[in-house]
Design a protein around this motif. Structure first.
Motif, PDB file in Angstrom:
ATOM      1  N   GLU A  65      86.820  98.114  26.815  1.00 16.37           N
ATOM      2  CA  GLU A  65      85.469  98.228  26.268  1.00 16.37           C
ATOM      3  C   GLU A  65      84.759  96.873  26.295  1.00 16.37           C
ATOM      4  N   ALA A  66      85.531  95.808  25.992  1.00 19.66           N
ATOM      5  CA  ALA A  66      84.939  94.470  25.964  1.00 19.66           C
ATOM      6  C   ALA A  66      84.440  94.056  27.343  1.00 19.66           C
ATOM      7  N   VAL A  67      85.214  94.345  28.384  1.00 22.14           N
ATOM      8  CA  VAL A  67      84.809  93.995  29.744  1.00 22.14           C
ATOM      9  C   VAL A  67      83.525  94.724  30.121  1.00 22.14           C
ATOM     10  N   VAL A  68      83.434  95.993  29.741  1.00 19.60           N
ATOM     11  CA  VAL A  68      82.213  96.756  30.025  1.00 19.60           C
ATOM     12  C   VAL A  68      81.022  96.122  29.311  1.00 19.60           C
ATOM     13  N   GLU A  69      81.235  95.688  28.075  1.00 20.59           N
ATOM     14  CA  GLU A  69      80.137  95.101  27.306  1.00 20.59           C
ATOM     15  C   GLU A  69      79.668  93.786  27.915  1.00 20.59           C
ATOM     16  N   THR A  86      76.791  85.815  23.244  1.00 15.54           N
ATOM     17  CA  THR A  86      76.902  86.501  21.953  1.00 15.54           C
ATOM     18  C   THR A  86      77.824  87.703  22.051  1.00 15.54           C
ATOM     19  N   VAL A  87      77.674  88.499  23.111  1.00 19.99           N
ATOM     20  CA  VAL A  87      78.522  89.683  23.283  1.00 19.99           C
ATOM     21  C   VAL A  87      79.983  89.269  23.451  1.00 19.99           C
ATOM     22  N   ALA A  88      80.227  88.248  24.275  1.00 21.04           N
ATOM     23  CA  ALA A  88      81.599  87.797  24.499  1.00 21.04           C
ATOM     24  C   ALA A  88      82.224  87.273  23.212  1.00 21.04           C
ATOM     25  N   GLU A 105      81.531  88.299  20.176  1.00 17.10           N
ATOM     26  CA  GLU A 105      81.806  89.442  19.300  1.00 17.10           C
ATOM     27  C   GLU A 105      83.059  90.192  19.748  1.00 17.10           C
ATOM     28  N   VAL A 106      83.217  90.420  21.038  1.00 22.02           N
ATOM     29  CA  VAL A 106      84.386  91.166  21.507  1.00 22.02           C
ATOM     30  C   VAL A 106      85.649  90.311  21.419  1.00 22.02           C
ATOM     31  N   THR A 107      85.518  88.983  21.566  1.00 25.64           N
ATOM     32  CA  THR A 107      86.674  88.109  21.363  1.00 25.64           C
ATOM     33  C   THR A 107      87.152  88.189  19.919  1.00 25.64           C
ATOM     34  N   ALA A 108      86.214  88.230  18.990  1.00 22.69           N
ATOM     35  CA  ALA A 108      86.574  88.342  17.572  1.00 22.69           C
ATOM     36  C   ALA A 108      87.280  89.665  17.291  1.00 22.69           C
ATOM     37  N   ARG A 109      86.808  90.740  17.917  1.00 20.49           N
ATOM     38  CA  ARG A 109      87.466  92.042  17.702  1.00 20.49           C
ATOM     39  C   ARG A 109      88.869  92.048  18.300  1.00 20.49           C
ATOM     40  N   LEU A 110      89.029  91.404  19.430  1.00 17.92           N
ATOM     41  CA  LEU A 110      90.314  91.412  20.122  1.00 17.92           C
ATOM     42  C   LEU A 110      91.358  90.567  19.381  1.00 17.92           C
ATOM     43  N   THR A 111      90.926  89.453  18.828  1.00 15.58           N
ATOM     44  CA  THR A 111      91.863  88.527  18.178  1.00 15.58           C
ATOM     45  C   THR A 111      91.897  88.675  16.663  1.00 15.58           C
ATOM     46  N   GLU A 112      90.927  89.440  16.121  1.00 16.01           N
ATOM     47  CA  GLU A 112      90.789  89.562  14.661  1.00 16.01           C
ATOM     48  C   GLU A 112      90.585  88.184  14.028  1.00 16.01           C
ATOM     49  N   GLN A 113      89.839  87.334  14.732  1.00 17.31           N
ATOM     50  CA  GLN A 113      89.503  85.998  14.262  1.00 17.31           C
ATOM     51  C   GLN A 113      88.006  85.775  14.468  1.00 17.31           C
ATOM     52  N   SER A 114      87.464  84.735  13.827  1.00 16.12           N
ATOM     53  CA  SER A 114      86.120  84.300  14.177  1.00 16.12           C
ATOM     54  C   SER A 114      86.142  83.792  15.619  1.00 16.12           C
ATOM     55  N   ALA A 115      84.995  83.815  16.274  1.00 20.37           N
ATOM     56  CA  ALA A 115      84.962  83.398  17.677  1.00 20.37           C
ATOM     57  C   ALA A 115      83.614  82.792  18.025  1.00 20.37           C
ATOM     58  N   ALA A 116      83.639  81.859  18.975  1.00 19.50           N
ATOM     59  CA  ALA A 116      82.427  81.293  19.569  1.00 19.50           C
ATOM     60  C   ALA A 116      82.644  81.217  21.073  1.00 19.50           C
ATOM     61  N   VAL A 117      81.581  81.412  21.825  1.00 17.96           N
ATOM     62  CA  VAL A 117      81.680  81.397  23.286  1.00 17.96           C
ATOM     63  C   VAL A 117      80.604  80.468  23.829  1.00 17.96           C
TER      64      VAL A 117
END
Length: 531
Positions: free
Chosen positions: A148-152, A164-166, A168-180
Motif C-alpha cells: 500500500e505504501a509503494v502505491v501511495e 509527506t506521504v513517504a 507517513e507510510v514510513t511511520a506506519r511501517l516502523t511504528e515510529q515517528s518519521a521524516a523524509v
C-alpha cells in the motif's frame, strides 16, 4: 518462554494439581479451571482485560462439554482463535483420538500421566508454533502495508507531497515517528514529517539545514541503498527528541537526487522491518525521479513564460491597462496562457490567449504566437486580419497545435473598439454604474484553418472597463462554463471601478487553488474621454 500463562481445564482436582505443579516449576503461570463452562467464563474475563492465556491444556473428557467441542468454540472466535490448544486424556488413546483433536483445531495431544519433561516440551512446542504464527501474520501485515505504501508514494503528484506521504507510510511501517528528505537540483530540499513526528513540534530552518547537511555527507556514491544509525547528538532533536536516529538513504545510479527516510533507532533483532523500509526507500527514490524531471521542465517553462510576458505594460494617453497572471498550482503542468498590450497608431491593441495543452511545448508555442502578434501588428493592427494571419502561422509551423485568442483594438479618443475572437471567452464590458455584459464576438480556434468572421464593433464610454480573462479563472470541473461565466459577470458588476481593484477582486473570488494558469487583462478609458 518462561512466564507464559497456561490455562489448565480438567475436572479431576488431582490431575489439575499435578499438571499445575509441573508447569509452575517450569516458570509458567497456571490458571486452573474444572469445566468447559468455567473455561469460557475465564476466557471472557481475560479477553476484556487483555490478559488472555498463551496456551490451553484441555481434558478431552470434561463433564459439561467435551474437550473437542470446547476447542471448536474457542477457535471459532477470532479474538480467541490464536490460543494454541493441547488436548490430553488419562484414557488409553489411539490415532483416531489424536486426529479428532487436530480436526477440532488443536495443536497437540498428550496422554497422561506423562513425564514432566514431555509435558513441558509439548507446551513449549505449542507456544513456539503460536508465536511463529503471530510473527508470520505480522510480517504478512507489514508486506501488505509495504504494498500500500509503494502505491501511495507512486501516486504523489509533486515532491513536497512525496516527502509527506513517504514520511507517513514510513511511520506506519516502523511504528515510529518519521521524516523524509528528497534532495533535488542546486541544493533544493523537500521534506515531510509524519503526524506522529509533528506532535513533537515543527523543525526550524536551522534543524532542516543540519539534517540535510548530514544526509549529504552520508549518501552512498554510485546509487543504491544504505542504512546507518546516527548518534543522537549529531541529529537535530527537534525531529524525534533525544536518542539515536536510523537513516535509510537511497539514490539513483549516478548518486544524484538522494532520498532519506529517518526514524528513531528501533530494535529489529529478527530483521523483519529493516528490509521493508529498504524497499520503501528504493520505491521512494524511483518515484522521485519523474517528479524531479518534471520540476526541472516546469521551472524552464515557467521561466520562459514569465520572461516573455511583460511585467510592465506600455503607458498610452487616455487608456489604463492592468494585468494579473497566476501560474497553476504546483501539482499541475505549466500552461500556455499569454497576454499583450501593444500601442499602435490606430489605438491600443490588447490580447489574451491560451495555447491548448500543458507542457514546455505549449509555453514555447505561446512565445511564438506572441512574437508574431507583435510583428504583424506593426504593419496592420486590425484584429480580424491579425487572427487570420496568426491562424495561418500556427498551421504552417505547428500543425498539431491549436490556441484560443481574443483581440481588441481600442481607440482612446473615441472609445471605438474592434474585437476579433478565436475560440476564447469573449470580453466582458463593465460600464460605470450598470450591469456588465459580454461582447458579441466569437470564432473558431487558431490552427484549424477555418474561416474567421469579421470583427465586432463596440464603443466604450468614459470610465467603462473591458475585461479579458483566460478560462483558468472560472473553469471548474463539473460546472457548465456558461454558469461560471454568469458568476464572473455578476462579480465584475459588483467590483470596484479601478482596473487594479477589479482584477484583484476577481482573483480573490475565483482564483484560489486553480488547476490551470490564470491571466486577466482589464482596460479602462480615462474619464475625460468622450465617446
Amino acid at each position: 518462554m518462561d512466564g507464559s500463562t497456561v490455562l489448565v481445564v480438567d475436572d479431576t482436582a488431582t490431575s489439575r494439581y499435578a499438571l499445575g505443579a509441573v508447569l509452575t516449576r517450569a516458570g509458567h503461570v497456571v490458571v486452573p479451571v474444572a469445566s468447559a463452562g468455567e473455561a469460557l467464563v475465564e476466557l471472557d474475563v481475560r479477553l476484556r482485560t487483555g490478559a488472555l492465556p498463551d496456551v490451553a491444556l484441555v481434558d478431552v473428557g470434561l463433564p459439561d462439554l467435551n474437550g473437542y467441542e470446547l476447542c471448536r468454540r474457542v477457535k471459532a472466535l477470532p479474538s480467541l482463535a490464536g490460543i494454541p490448544v493441547v488436548h490430553f486424556s488419562a484414557m488409553p488413546s489411539g490415532s483416531g483420538d489424536r486426529c479428532r483433536a487436530l480436526d477440532a483445531g488443536g495443536e497437540g495431544y498428550l496422554t497422561v500421566p506423562a513425564e514432566p519433561e514431555e509435558i513441558r516440551a509439548v507446551v513449549r512446542a505449542a507456544l513456539r508454533g503460536a508465536r511463529e504464527l503471530v510473527h508470520a501474520q505480522a510480517q504478512f501485515d507489514r508486506l501488505a502495508l509495504l504494498s500500500e505504501a509503494v502505491v501511495e508514494v507512486q501516486g504523489a503528484r509533486c515532491l513536497p507531497e512525496l516527502a509527506t506521504v513517504a514520511a507517513e507510510v514510513t511511520a506506519r511501517l516502523t511504528e515510529q515517528s518519521a521524516a523524509v528528505f528528497v534532495l533535488g537540483e542546486e541544493g533544493a530540499m523537500y521534506s515531510g514529517e509524519s503526524r506522529r513526528a509533528r506532535r513533537l513540534g515543527v523543525p526550524g530552518t536551522e534543524d532542516r539545514d543540519r539534517a540535510v547537511a548530514l544526509v549529504r555527507r552520508l549518501m552512498c556514491e554510485g546509487g543504491g541503498v544504505r542504512t546507518t544509525v546516527v548518534a543522537g547528538p549529531l541529529w537535530p532533536e527537534a525531529y524525534f527528541g533525544p536518542g539515536d536516529v536510523r537513516l535509510v538513504l537511497a539514490c539513483n545510479r549516478d548518486g544524484r537526487h538522494p532520498v532519506c527516510l529517518a526514524t528513531p533507532a528501533y530494535p529489529d533483532l529478527a530483521g523483519r522491518i529493516s528490509p521493508l523500509v529498504t524497499q520503501l526507500a528504493r520505491a521512494t527514490a524511483l518515484a522521485a525521479e519523474p517528479l524531479l524531471m518534471y520540476e526541472q521542465e516546469r521551472h524552464v517553462a515557467l521561466t520562459l513564460q514569465r520572461s516573455f510576458l511583460p511585467s510592465q505594460l506600455p503607458v498610452a494617453p487616455g487608456v489604463e491597462v492592468v494585468v494579473r497572471y497566476e501560474p497553476a498550482s504546483q501539482q499541475t503542468e505549466i500552461g500556455g496562457d499569454f497576454y499583450a498590450a501593444l500601442p499602435t497608431p490606430a489605438g491600443m491593441l490588447v490580447a489574451i490567449g491560451d495555447v491548448v495543452g500543458h507542457s514546455l511545448d505549449a509555453a514555447t508555442v505561446m512565445v511564438e504566437i506572441r512574437h508574431a502578434l507583435r510583428a504583424y501588428s506593426i504593419e496592420d493592427p486590425c484584429p480580424a486580419r491579425l487572427v487570420t494571419r496568426l491562424d495561418r502561422m500556427l498551421q504552417h509551423y505547428h500543425p498539431e497545435c491549436t490556441a484560443t485568442l481574443c483581440l481588441a483594438l481600442v481607440d482612446p479618443a473615441t472609445g471605438r473598439t474592434s474585437i476579433a475572437n478565436a475560440g476564447h471567452i469573449p470580453p466582458l464590458l463593465v460600464p460605470q454604474g450598470g450591469p456588465a455584459h459580454y461582447a458579441s464576438a466569437s470564432g473558431p480556434l487558431l490552427g484549424l484553418g477555418l474561416p474567421h468572421p469579421g470583427p465586432s464593433e463596440v464603443r466604450l464610454g468614459p470610465g467603462e472597463r473591458l475585461l479579458m480573462v483566460t478560462d483558468g479563472l472560472i473553469e471548474t470541473r463539473g460546472t457548465d462554463l456558461a454558469v461560471s461565466m454568469e458568476q464572473l459577470r455578476r462579480a465584475a458588476t459588483a467590483a470596484p471601478p479601478a482596473p487594479d481593484d477589479l482584477c484583484d477582486t476577481l482573483l480573490s473570488c475565483f482564483g484560489r487553488d486553480r488547476a490551470d494558469d490564470i491571466a486577466l487583462l482589464a482596460l479602462r478609458l480615462s474619464p475625460r474621454v468622450s465617446p
